[in-house]
Every structure is written in structure tokens, then in C-alpha cells.
Design an enzyme around this catalytic site. Structure first.
Site, PDB file in Angstrom:
ATOM      1  N   HIS A 225      34.139  82.574 128.635  1.00 10.03           N
ATOM      2  CA  HIS A 225      33.770  83.817 127.940  1.00 10.03           C
ATOM      3  C   HIS A 225      35.026  84.537 127.452  1.00 10.03           C
ATOM      4  O   HIS A 225      35.138  85.763 127.500  1.00 10.03           O
ATOM      5  CB  HIS A 225      32.930  84.725 128.863  1.00 10.03           C
TER       6      HIS A 225
ATOM      7  N   HIS B 214      26.758  94.423 134.748  1.00  6.10           N
ATOM      8  CA  HIS B 214      27.169  94.385 133.345  1.00  6.10           C
ATOM      9  C   HIS B 214      26.558  95.591 132.653  1.00  6.10           C
ATOM     10  O   HIS B 214      25.943  96.436 133.299  1.00  6.10           O
ATOM     11  CB  HIS B 214      26.684  93.039 132.772  1.00  6.10           C
TER      12      HIS B 214
ATOM     13  N   HIS C  70      22.135  90.114 125.876  1.00  2.16           N
ATOM     14  CA  HIS C  70      23.140  90.268 124.827  1.00  2.16           C
ATOM     15  C   HIS C  70      23.065  89.011 123.961  1.00  2.16           C
ATOM     16  O   HIS C  70      22.975  87.879 124.470  1.00  2.16           O
ATOM     17  CB  HIS C  70      24.547  90.445 125.423  1.00  2.16           C
TER      18      HIS C  70
ATOM     19  N   ASP D 150      27.663  87.612 132.185  1.00  7.05           N
ATOM     20  CA  ASP D 150      28.829  88.483 132.105  1.00  7.05           C
ATOM     21  C   ASP D 150      28.786  89.475 133.268  1.00  7.05           C
ATOM     22  O   ASP D 150      27.714  89.925 133.640  1.00  7.05           O
ATOM     23  CB  ASP D 150      28.800  89.276 130.815  1.00  7.05           C
TER      24      ASP D 150
ATOM     25  N   HIS E 130      21.168  87.099 130.358  1.00  5.64           N
ATOM     26  CA  HIS E 130      20.878  88.475 129.934  1.00  5.64           C
ATOM     27  C   HIS E 130      20.643  88.506 128.429  1.00  5.64           C
ATOM     28  O   HIS E 130      20.778  87.485 127.748  1.00  5.64           O
ATOM     29  CB  HIS E 130      21.973  89.444 130.380  1.00  5.64           C
TER      30      HIS E 130
ATOM     31  N   ASP F 170      24.919  87.076 122.285  1.00  7.28           N
ATOM     32  CA  ASP F 170      25.784  85.882 122.396  1.00  7.28           C
ATOM     33  C   ASP F 170      25.345  84.967 123.539  1.00  7.28           C
ATOM     34  O   ASP F 170      25.928  83.905 123.735  1.00  7.28           O
ATOM     35  CB  ASP F 170      27.270  86.280 122.543  1.00  7.28           C
ATOM     36  N   HIS F 171      24.303  85.361 124.254  1.00  6.67           N
ATOM     37  CA  HIS F 171      23.789  84.510 125.337  1.00  6.67           C
ATOM     38  C   HIS F 171      22.401  83.928 125.046  1.00  6.67           C
ATOM     39  O   HIS F 171      21.900  83.130 125.819  1.00  6.67           O
ATOM     40  CB  HIS F 171      23.781  85.284 126.663  1.00  6.67           C
TER      41      HIS F 171
HETATM   42 ZN   LIG Z   1      26.990  90.537 127.821  1.00  6.46          ZN
END
Ligand SMILES: [Zn+2]
Length: 305
Positions: A270, A142, A64, A212, A62, A66-67
């Protein structure tokens, strides 16, 4: 056959000195994939002695940061190190524009092709398939559209007893059929039984990645019976309310999914930056699903074993 996962990043949005944002390096029988590519991924690859240029496929769960904040940096390094072979990047709708705008703004022209293959994360299907593996995606739940991934080995051929076949002068051209569970009629009209010359194939393994997501029962049908499930466990039970508002899971929720999906083992990752380790996560998960543990950066998990 080999099938392993190296944890490059086991932390959540805020990196710490011991946990990078999400990324995993997958090796399956000579093929090399990345799942997610948080900031710091290329440094982790270097530190752990993995080979950047062997990675051909990158799966992004996805958008976000941090990914995937490490993605364009990683592609740029591949270019600077002389890459010419293409990279396929699989991700949600919107990823292609993001990659293009960053490269364009820097005036970067890569010497290799980046194929960004977008999918609709609310749906499910096959992203990649070869003779030995299949990679599927399915919807998580999410704050923004997010996919989980399942990497499975395909059903394998039976194992030929070569010594016996040679001793009995079975012709080599029959080996393939025997391994495929087919009897052969030889040139003299005699039946060569595959059961006599082969044994059961090795078990086909599978690896499920779910990060997530909030606690989300519909994922169970997609990950049922996986040998290993990586499921996010950002929080412990004390922060259940926080998990609900941020659409993440607690350790006991991850364990409940693992239990209902009857997987072989649960790996929790995570982890929020507020935790020094995952001891409390294990304490809460194990009574629900005994074969649970948290992971650390740099760990290699052998799925084939
Ligand atoms: Zn996320």
C-alpha cells in the site's frame, strides 16, 4: 499442501505505472480467494496467468475505492466468460447495495449467483471455514470501518509411514485413526501405536492481511505468531503527520506491530504513489523488525515453504 499469495496490487489510492491498487490472489490447497479488488485487478489476473473462474471467494477489507472499484468489472467479466457457479463476496455493511445498484443500472443479469455476505467491521469472527482452512476477520483502525483478515491452515494430521505400515501388514482401515493420534486395538487384541507408524504433522501456516490502518496495537492479539504479516506502510517516517491524519501507517509503525506480534516475516505494501520503491521503507523498518521487506506487483510469496 500449497499456500501462496500473489500480489496483484501493492500501491495505494493513486495507481502508478508499476503499482496497482490493492488486491491479492490467495491459493490454499486448491482453493482460490481474492483479498480486495482494486481497479485493474482483473487485468493483473490476466497478465499473471491466473485463472479468473477458479476464484470462489472474495474478501473486501473496506469501502475505499482503491480496495473494491474492480469488483463489479471482475464479476461482469466472469459472466461474459460463461461462469455459472456462484461467487461469495465477504465485505463490510453497505457492499451489497453497492454491487446491486451498479449491476441494476447497467441492466446486467449475471448467469451466476453473487452472495454478498456482509459483516460488521467493528467486530471479529470467522468468515469462512472448510476442512483445512479458516478465514477470520478483525477490526483495523482507519477513516472508515475496516477489517483485517487472517487465513490459517487448521491443525493437520500426523504423517503415516506407509511403507512400514504395509510391511507390518497394518490394515488400511486403521490408517485414519493412527493419523489422528489414536492407538488402535487390532482384531487379535494387539495395540498398534500411532507413535510407531506416524511422524509429526507439517506445521500449520497462517497469513495476516492488515490494510488500511493506522498504528493500532489491538490488532496484535488477532495476528500473534502469524507466519507472514502483510501490513500497510503507506508512508515513511518523514510523513508521520500525514499518516496520522489519513489514518495510515509508516514503515516503522508496521515493523513495530510485526515485532510485537512476533510474526515470521513482514511484507509492506500500500505504498504511496510518491515513492518509486520501498527502499526507504525497508531502511526504517529493518532496525525494528529485521525480517521486513516491501512487495511489488506480480510477486508470489509461498507461505507453505
Ligand atoms: Zn482506505
Amino acid at each position: 499442501m500449497s499456500f501462496s499469495v500473489t500480489i496483484l496490487g501493492s500501491g495505494s489510492a493513486v495507481p502508478t505505472s508499476s503499482r496497482n491498487p490493492t488486491s491479492q490472489h490467495i491459493e490454499c490447497n486448491g482453493r482460490y480467494f481474492l483479498i480486495d479488488c482494486g481497479e485493474g485487478t482483473q487485468m493483473q489476473i490476466r497478465k499473471l496467468g491466473l485463472k479468473l473462474q477458479r476464484i470462489d471467494r472474495i474478501f473486501i477489507s473496506h469501502l475505499h475505492g482503491d480496495h473494491y472499484f474492480g469488483l463489479v468489472g471482475l464479476l461482469s467479466t466472469m459472466h461474459m466468460m460463461g461462469r455459472t457457479k456462484p461467487v461469495n463476496v465477504y465485505g463490510p455493511l453497505g457492499l451489497k447495495d453497492i454491487v446491486e445498484i451498479q449491476l441494476q443500472a447497467a441492466g446486467s443479469r449475471l448467469a451466476f449467483t453473487v452472495n454478498v455476505i456482509e459483516h460488521e467491521p467493528e467486530s471479529s469472527g470467522v468468515l469462512y471455514e472448510d476442512a483445512k482452512h479458516v478465514v477470520r476477520y478483525f477490526p483495523l483502525s482507519h477513516k472508515i470501518p475496516t477489517s483485517g483478515f487472517l487465513i490459517s491452515q487448521k491443525e493437520r494430521e500426523r504423517v503415516l509411514n506407509v511403507e512400514k505400515a504395509r510391511a507390518d501388514k497394518v490394515r488400511i482401515e486403521y490408517y485414519h485413526q493412527l493419523k489422528k493420534s489414536q492407538d488402535v486395538i487390532d482384531e487379535k487384541g494387539q495395540t498398534i501405536s500411532f507413535m510407531e507408524y506416524t511422524s509429526e504433522p507439517p506445521i500449520s501456516r497462517s497469513y495476516a492481511f492488515c490494510s488500511d490502518t493506522r498504528y493500532h496495537v489491538p490488532i496484535i492479539e488477532f495476528i500473534k505468531g502469524a507466519d507472514i504479516l502483510y501490513h500497510e506502510a503507506t508512508f515513511t517516517d518523514k510523513l508521520l503527520d500525514r499518516a496520522k491524519t489519513t489514518r495510515h501507517s509508516t514503515a516503522s509503525q508496521a515493523a513495530l506491530i510485526a515485532s510485537k506480534a512476533e510474526v515470521g516475516q513482514l511484507l509492506m505494501g500500500h505504498l504511496s504513489a510518491r515513492y518509486d520503491n520501498g527502499d526507504q521503507h525497508e531502511f526504517e523498518a529493518k532496525p525494528i523488525f529485521e525480517n521486513s521487506r516491501y512487495v511489488n506487483d506480480g510477486e508470489v510469496i509461498n507461505i507453505e515453504a
